[in-house]
Design a protein around this motif. Sequence first.
Motif, PDB file in Angstrom:
ATOM      1  N   GLU A 110       0.911  -1.693  -0.038  1.00  0.00           N
ATOM      2  CA  GLU A 110       0.484  -0.583   0.040  1.00  0.00           C
ATOM      3  C   GLU A 110       0.618   1.156   0.457  1.00  0.00           C
ATOM      4  O   GLU A 110       0.545   2.408  -0.425  1.00  0.00           O
ATOM      5  N   ALA A 111       2.288   1.485   0.758  1.00  0.00           N
ATOM      6  CA  ALA A 111       3.131   2.165   0.770  1.00  0.00           C
ATOM      7  C   ALA A 111       3.450   2.387  -0.545  1.00  0.00           C
ATOM      8  O   ALA A 111       3.522   3.761  -1.100  1.00  0.00           O
ATOM      9  N   TRP A 112       3.860   1.286  -1.267  1.00  0.00           N
ATOM     10  CA  TRP A 112       4.435   1.739  -2.325  1.00  0.00           C
ATOM     11  C   TRP A 112       4.016   1.747  -3.476  1.00  0.00           C
ATOM     12  O   TRP A 112       3.871   3.217  -4.635  1.00  0.00           O
ATOM     13  N   ASP A 117       9.545   4.008  -2.644  1.00  0.00           N
ATOM     14  CA  ASP A 117       9.932   3.669  -3.313  1.00  0.00           C
ATOM     15  C   ASP A 117      10.571   2.518  -2.701  1.00  0.00           C
ATOM     16  O   ASP A 117      10.581   1.600  -3.177  1.00  0.00           O
ATOM     17  N   VAL A 118      10.674   2.764  -1.495  1.00  0.00           N
ATOM     18  CA  VAL A 118      11.428   1.703  -0.332  1.00  0.00           C
ATOM     19  C   VAL A 118       9.918   2.353   1.130  1.00  0.00           C
ATOM     20  O   VAL A 118       9.445   3.136   1.132  1.00  0.00           O
ATOM     21  N   ARG A 159      11.346  -5.499   3.880  1.00  0.00           N
ATOM     22  CA  ARG A 159      11.056  -4.129   3.613  1.00  0.00           C
ATOM     23  C   ARG A 159      10.891  -4.263   1.759  1.00  0.00           C
ATOM     24  O   ARG A 159      11.337  -5.244   1.378  1.00  0.00           O
ATOM     25  N   LEU A 160       9.664  -3.326   1.488  1.00  0.00           N
ATOM     26  CA  LEU A 160       9.825  -3.236  -0.221  1.00  0.00           C
ATOM     27  C   LEU A 160      10.517  -2.682  -0.821  1.00  0.00           C
ATOM     28  O   LEU A 160      10.640  -0.769  -0.610  1.00  0.00           O
ATOM     29  N   GLY A 187      18.973   5.709  -0.584  1.00  0.00           N
ATOM     30  CA  GLY A 187      18.368   7.679  -1.006  1.00  0.00           C
ATOM     31  C   GLY A 187      16.189   7.201  -1.460  1.00  0.00           C
ATOM     32  O   GLY A 187      16.449   5.913  -1.202  1.00  0.00           O
ATOM     33  N   PHE A 188      15.993   7.353  -2.955  1.00  0.00           N
ATOM     34  CA  PHE A 188      14.662   8.395  -2.894  1.00  0.00           C
ATOM     35  C   PHE A 188      13.575   7.821  -2.231  1.00  0.00           C
ATOM     36  O   PHE A 188      13.995   8.385  -0.582  1.00  0.00           O
ATOM     37  N   ASP A 189      12.696   7.484  -2.332  1.00  0.00           N
ATOM     38  CA  ASP A 189      10.997   8.069  -1.567  1.00  0.00           C
ATOM     39  C   ASP A 189      11.092   6.737  -0.375  1.00  0.00           C
ATOM     40  O   ASP A 189      10.809   6.077  -0.952  1.00  0.00           O
ATOM     41  N   GLN A 190      11.798   6.489   1.427  1.00  0.00           N
ATOM     42  CA  GLN A 190      11.712   5.631   1.763  1.00  0.00           C
ATOM     43  C   GLN A 190      10.331   6.078   3.099  1.00  0.00           C
ATOM     44  O   GLN A 190      10.490   7.481   3.503  1.00  0.00           O
ATOM     45  N   ARG A 191       9.911   5.346   3.623  1.00  0.00           N
ATOM     46  CA  ARG A 191       9.161   5.507   4.723  1.00  0.00           C
ATOM     47  C   ARG A 191       8.495   4.247   5.291  1.00  0.00           C
ATOM     48  O   ARG A 191       9.357   3.096   5.024  1.00  0.00           O
ATOM     49  N   ALA A 192       8.306   4.383   6.541  1.00  0.00           N
ATOM     50  CA  ALA A 192       7.960   3.632   7.425  1.00  0.00           C
ATOM     51  C   ALA A 192       6.543   2.766   7.722  1.00  0.00           C
ATOM     52  O   ALA A 192       5.994   3.774   7.486  1.00  0.00           O
ATOM     53  N   VAL A 193       6.395   1.427   7.965  1.00  0.00           N
ATOM     54  CA  VAL A 193       5.073   0.861   8.465  1.00  0.00           C
ATOM     55  C   VAL A 193       5.753   0.559   9.659  1.00  0.00           C
ATOM     56  O   VAL A 193       6.355  -0.607  10.082  1.00  0.00           O
TER      57      VAL A 193
END
Length: 314
Positions: A110-112, A117-118, A159-160, A187-193
């Motif tokens: 869902e975050a992807w 990106d991560v 992680r995805l 780098g890129f857009d990395q978000r925590a779940v």
Amino acid sequence: MKTLAFVLPIYNEEGNIPLLYERLVGVAAALEGRFTCEFIFVNDGSRDRSLSLLRGLRAADERVSVYSLARNKGHQIAVTAGLDVADADAVIVMDSDLQDPPEVSHALIEAWEDGADVAYAKRRTREDGYFKKLTAGMFYWVLSKMARIDIPRDTGDFRLMDRRVVEELRRYPERNRFLRGMVAEIGFDQRAVEFDRDARHSGETGYPLSKMIKLAADGIIGFSSFPLRLISAIGMVLAVGAGLWTVYLAVSRLAFPDSVVEGWTFITAGMFLLGGIQMLMLGVLGQYIGRIYEEVQARPLYAFAVAEHGPLPR
């Protein structure tokens, strides 16, 4: 449909493989119609029945790919091998002891799909012993103070990663790998779940204390030159202190020429202290030099003894 690959390192996981596969199939069933899923198992030189169980899954399900390293190379290399062979729009890496719940994959996806990106799984709670929690907390605190990049705390390799990130990661050839730090550096857009980490389902951990220390060293040395700077600072302090002490002795000798120099115990203790500090400094330097030596050898990271993938023969 988009493609999704699950990369699962395996080391003596015969008690976990059947339930792990069952839960992965459940996740894939919920994604049916949106994603084509592949399960990439990388056997890291297991000594139990893990490989035979994996080949049994492979014989029954063409979504299962089985790669077996020629010998045990460690968790980080096994994950690297899986990422190298994965050919999908997104790749999910998770451990095989069921501490990383496969169902959390839905939140990562869902975050992807929302643009990340991560999407990395951040442990909200964990079913580990006091010692493991204490040492993990200390490690992440030290790493946050020393590392030149921001490596998220309370995360593992669960992680995805988008295809672009995986392709970038393949360009990192170092042997002493700390994948969560390498991904953070890309780098890129990395978000925590956030998720709740379960207890190990079966078997013993593949990360005893010695391997945990090795991984911690890889993280600190691989992403920080602070130990080298610390050596320089200690050396400077000792040099200044020794200079001041020498001036003091010279002045005392001139002012009180008939005085008897006492304190041989102190002098001896100081010699041993300085000798220990020097050995410690040489040890830190040796860690960096040893890693340079390993890197310039440029040997292959791994070799496959078994590689079974693609459509099953009909």
